[in-house]
Design a protein around this motif. Structure first.
Motif, PDB file in Angstrom:
ATOM      1  N   VAL A  56     -13.430 -11.260  -8.505  1.00 59.79           N
ATOM      2  CA  VAL A  56     -12.181 -10.932  -9.200  1.00 59.79           C
ATOM      3  C   VAL A  56     -12.441 -10.939 -10.690  1.00 59.79           C
ATOM      4  O   VAL A  56     -13.144 -11.824 -11.210  1.00 59.79           O
ATOM      5  N   MET A  57     -11.892  -9.945 -11.397  1.00 64.01           N
ATOM      6  CA  MET A  57     -11.908  -9.954 -12.861  1.00 64.01           C
ATOM      7  C   MET A  57     -10.485  -9.685 -13.347  1.00 64.01           C
ATOM      8  O   MET A  57      -9.809  -8.787 -12.847  1.00 64.01           O
ATOM      9  N   MET A  58     -10.031 -10.483 -14.309  1.00 60.20           N
ATOM     10  CA  MET A  58      -8.682 -10.335 -14.857  1.00 60.20           C
ATOM     11  C   MET A  58      -8.759 -10.149 -16.361  1.00 60.20           C
ATOM     12  O   MET A  58      -9.481 -10.859 -17.054  1.00 60.20           O
ATOM     13  N   VAL A  59      -8.004  -9.166 -16.871  1.00 52.54           N
ATOM     14  CA  VAL A  59      -7.772  -9.066 -18.318  1.00 52.54           C
ATOM     15  C   VAL A  59      -6.272  -9.144 -18.529  1.00 52.54           C
ATOM     16  O   VAL A  59      -5.494  -8.495 -17.824  1.00 52.54           O
ATOM     17  N   SER A  60      -5.854  -9.966 -19.461  1.00 49.46           N
ATOM     18  CA  SER A  60      -4.439 -10.126 -19.778  1.00 49.46           C
ATOM     19  C   SER A  60      -4.072  -9.165 -20.894  1.00 49.46           C
ATOM     20  O   SER A  60      -4.799  -9.015 -21.878  1.00 49.46           O
TER      21      SER A  60
ATOM     22  N   SER B 252       2.023 -11.902 -18.584  1.00 49.90           N
ATOM     23  CA  SER B 252       2.885 -11.199 -17.632  1.00 49.90           C
ATOM     24  C   SER B 252       2.421  -9.768 -17.388  1.00 49.90           C
ATOM     25  O   SER B 252       2.722  -9.183 -16.351  1.00 49.90           O
ATOM     26  N   SER B 253       1.728  -9.194 -18.354  1.00 48.82           N
ATOM     27  CA  SER B 253       1.109  -7.871 -18.181  1.00 48.82           C
ATOM     28  C   SER B 253      -0.392  -8.073 -18.017  1.00 48.82           C
ATOM     29  O   SER B 253      -1.010  -8.764 -18.836  1.00 48.82           O
ATOM     30  N   TYR B 254      -0.969  -7.456 -16.991  1.00 53.37           N
ATOM     31  CA  TYR B 254      -2.367  -7.748 -16.688  1.00 53.37           C
ATOM     32  C   TYR B 254      -2.956  -6.678 -15.782  1.00 53.37           C
ATOM     33  O   TYR B 254      -2.225  -5.836 -15.228  1.00 53.37           O
ATOM     34  N   ILE B 255      -4.281  -6.722 -15.668  1.00 57.15           N
ATOM     35  CA  ILE B 255      -4.997  -5.901 -14.675  1.00 57.15           C
ATOM     36  C   ILE B 255      -5.962  -6.822 -13.931  1.00 57.15           C
ATOM     37  O   ILE B 255      -6.650  -7.636 -14.551  1.00 57.15           O
ATOM     38  N   LEU B 256      -5.979  -6.709 -12.597  1.00 56.90           N
ATOM     39  CA  LEU B 256      -6.944  -7.425 -11.763  1.00 56.90           C
ATOM     40  C   LEU B 256      -7.827  -6.406 -11.052  1.00 56.90           C
ATOM     41  O   LEU B 256      -7.323  -5.412 -10.519  1.00 56.90           O
TER      42      LEU B 256
END
Length: 774
Positions: A419-423, A429-433
């Motif tokens: 998993v990689m997350m950028v906020s 509350s806004s993000y991409i996984l």
């Protein structure tokens, strides 16, 4: 080994192998004090070389031991980089009976003393040099005639085996966790093969890898030879760069378990990091002359360069592909009325950008997905956990073993092992996984990867390396392919692009709102003209409050935009500065100093910008108050800054505090800032002592005191130090932006608490903090 270090399973990675206190006995060591050119330490076997007692050797002039020509070289060149150019040198060693013995000398300077390693004379002659040059020429020609990396790898091991005479030569590559794999091998036909077998990280622990970066070649002539200790034992001498340095007893036992009698390792270093090793094994004693070792090292440098060029080619191609995909996504955003839909339209590019199998994003409060992703009821708790892992210092969080890092999500392995997350927003509350599926790997290990404790007949025990090197197969579960640095950079580039779009869209909405507010205000003004003077005064007050509120919002928005736009040129300054430093070009000391100062200023300005943005966000940040264990939070902070604590040799004492009501992330930031200040503002003549105590406790509040023995401050500034950009000391004395305590005060006040300080110059300071407990 040093006398006072006992190796155990818990501390073997800290074994001080750079100061073993002994050398291999095929040579002799002279330790020379540069100021006096006298011997301060020698290997015990020097007595057989010069005929003098050990006590008589200490304090002897170097001129009494070696010939005058070599003594002159050392006296003149010991501080110069040219010292390496004189290795090896054939020298005459003076015996007390006036006879001379020819040896090969290899000199290095370790930063405090000169180390002269004396090895058996390699009888270098013009013919011998012709042979060495021929070996080198043949090896280079063999390498230059090959273009595919796997063939280059095989050519390298075959060439090294040919000119070094070792029974087995392997090319050993590290993965991201420093487990190793044999990717090429040349060996005698009767030996078993290690090709394609894996070896655990513990076989070459961290301190050994660091030593391989410092000194790229290490020779062990005979594992059964008794080491020659240094005399006197104290002080310990750093032998990192010494060719005769003895080897860890654990590694000696490791080689014995393999049946190896002699070994040589040559480092493959790419961009300053250890990429792998050329590992040579021999099944009988084997002394390799310095000239041959130099050829092996030159081959490793050539291999490093070839690999580096290949990596750069791949990076260039990958960057071009990423830019193309980002361009397509950006174009879709410009065409779509609702820019959020662009990611759905360009889902293939979104996944290919980071080589993911699925993605989830939330830009307007609603979730959208592409590819294979977990069920929606799992995404929210997963996002919440990932958001807790993202810190202000890190712009993204990534893992290739989610189910191992958090067993709560182990059942997602077939879809989301990686998993990689950028906020995309301050509150996450806004993000991409992005997700990667599990890759079940069947690894062939060169023996079961474990160390054991061996119990002896007298009941004592000792650490032993693994003794089995029989093929051991293992299936690896719950892991995906690791996220590469280029993939993480691609995700951050997309993040910056989306954030810029979000800012532009918010500007448009704000402009429309402003126009609407102007119309409402104008109409209200017309109506209020008919009302009494008192109502008109109330209207003027309302308008003033609204104007102030709008101004505050605009200031916060300006801080965010300015921070984002200012950081981009700073990143370029830092990137180009790094590239200049890694380019290999030679600069004058003055220009090098300018470059370092430029990079330091860029880093300081970037920190200042981030702190300014962080401070501005505190006004709008929603605090998530909950009951937390204060001691656990403080311990987490201490773990995060453990390197600084150890470096300062600080003594930190913490009372039992118990539960407080706080936003965990923000209050840990206050704890970290206060602790770092106590570690930073410390007098050079004493070690920091920090005490965290409870000075008052009620049913509603608790008052904590952070007391230190640092440089303190004049108590008249006790209030001023919490102001923005307030510094009592110059930046040349202590690092900092002057915003830390202002941020602390703002966080504490948002907790409905208070913070204040008391100080005495040169005696220390106390910071008090009152926080709610429920």
């Amino acid at each position: 080994m040093t006398d006072n270090f006992e190796v155990t399973l818990d501390n073997c990675h800290k074994e001080p192998i750079h100061i073993p206190g002994s050398i291999q006995p095929h040579g002799y060591l002279l330790v020379v004090e540069p100021a006096t050119m006298t011997l301060s330490c020698v290997s015990e076997n020097v007595t057989e070389l010069c005929g003098a007692d050990l006590s008589e050797c200490i304090g002897k002039s170097l001129a009494e031991v070696v010939d005058a020509d070599y003594c002159a070289i050392i006296s003149k060149q010991w501080q110069s980089e040219k010292l390496q150019l004189f290795n090896p040198t054939s020298v005459q060693i003076k015996h007390v009976d006036s006879t001379l013995r020819k040896m090969t000398a290899i000199a290095t300077y370790n930063g405090s003393v000169i180390l002269i390693a004396l090895e058996p004379d390699s009888k270098v002659s013009d013919k011998a040099y012709e042979s060495v040059l021929k070996m080198l020429k043949n090896s280079v020609q063999s390498l230059m005639g090959v273009h595919k990396l796997d063939l280059i790898y095989q050519t390298v091991v075959e060439e090294v085996k040919r000119f070094s005479g070792f029974d087995r030569v392997m090319l050993y590559q590290f993965d991201h966790e420093y487990n190793g794999e044999v990717i090429a091998e040349a060996k005698e036909t009767h030996l078993n093969a290690f090709l394609k077998q894996h070896f655990p990280e513990s076989d070459i622990p961290k301190q050994a890898r660091e030593l391989y970066v410092k000194n790229p070649i290490r020779l062990l002539c005979d594992v059964e030879a008794e080491v020659s200790r240094l005399y006197p034992v104290q002080p310990h001498v750093d032998l990192s760069y010494c060719s005769l340095r003895s080897v860890s007893p654990i590694h000696i036992q490791y080689l014995r378990n393999m049946g190896v009698k002699a070994s040589m390792s040559i480092s493959i270093i790419i961009n300053g990091k250890l990429w792998g090793l050329i590992a040579c094994h021999h099944y009988s004693r084997n002394f390799v002359p310095f000239e041959v070792r130099e050829i092996a090292q030159y081959i490793s440098v050539m291999l490093s360069q070839l690999i580096s060029v290949k990596i750069q080619e791949e990076d260039t191609q990958r960057n071009a592909r990423q830019l193309a995909m980002l361009g397509q996504i950006s174009a879709a955003m410009a065409e779509e009325q609702e820019y959020q839909n662009a990611l759905r339209i360009k889902a293939d590019q979104l996944l290919a950008l980071v080589d993911a199998s699925g993605a989830v994003w939330c830009l307007d409060g609603s979730l959208q997905t592409a590819g294979d992703v977990p069920e929606q009821n799992v995404i929210n708790p997963l996002h919440q956990w990932l958001a807790e892992q993202v810190t202000e210092q890190e712009e993204a969080y990534f893992t290739h073993q989610l189910g191992i890092d958090n067993p709560q999500f182990a059942e997602l392995a077939d879809i989301a092992s990686g998993v990689m997350m950028v906020s995309l927003s301050a509150d996450n509350s806004s993000y991409i996984l992005w997700f990667r599926k599990e890759i079940i790997q069947a690894k062939n290990w060169g023996g079961k990867p474990e160390k054991v404790i061996e119990f002896t007949d007298d009941g004592s025990h000792r650490l032993m390396p693994r003794s089995s090197f029989e093929l051991w197969k293992q299936n690896v579960y719950k892991k995906s392919a690791p996220w590469q640095e280029a993939e993480r950079e691609g995700a951050l580039k997309l993040r910056s692009m989306i954030q810029s779009k979000m800012i532009i869209e918010s500007e448009k909405v704000l402009q429309m709102n402003n126009k609407l507010e102007e119309l409402v205000t104008h109409r209200t003004a017309e109506l209020n003209l008919e009302i009494k003077q008192r109502k008109a005064a109330e209207l003027h007050l309302l308008e003033a409050l609204e104007t102030a509120e709008t101004s505050n919002r605009e200031l916060e928005r300006f801080a965010f935009i300015a921070s984002h736009d200012l950081q981009e040129p700073l990143r370029k300054i830092q990137t180009f500065g790094d590239r200049i430093q890694r380019s290999g070009d030679t600069f004058s000391e003055k220009n090098q100093s300018y470059l370092e100062r430029m990079r330091a200023s860029a880093e300081r300005m970037q920190t200042l910008i981030k702190n300014t943005l962080s401070f501005s966000r505190l006004s709008s940040d929603a605090m998530k108050f909950r009951s937390i264990n204060a001691n656990s939070a403080i311990q987490t902070v201490l773990d995060d800054i453990s390197l600084l604590v150890n470096e300062k040799q600080a003594d930190i004492r913490v009372d039992k505090i118990g539960v407080i009501l706080a936003d965990k992330g923000h209050i840990m930031r206050v704890f970290q800032n206060l602790l770092q200040n106590s570690l930073k503002f410390v007098a050079p003549e004493r070690h920091p002592v920090i005490e965290i105590t409870v000075v008052d406790r009620t049913e509603e509040h608790i008052t904590l005191a952070f007391k230190d023995n640092g440089i303190g401050f004049d108590n008249q500034y006790a209030t001023r130090i919490f102001n923005l950009f307030e510094r009592l000391h110059g930046k040349s004395e202590f690092e900092g932006t002057g915003m830390g305590l202002a941020i602390c005060r703002k966080i504490v006040e948002k907790h409905n608490g208070s913070i204040w300080a008391e100080g005495r110059e040169n005696e220390g300071s106390v910071f008090y903090m009152q926080l709610p407990v429920k």
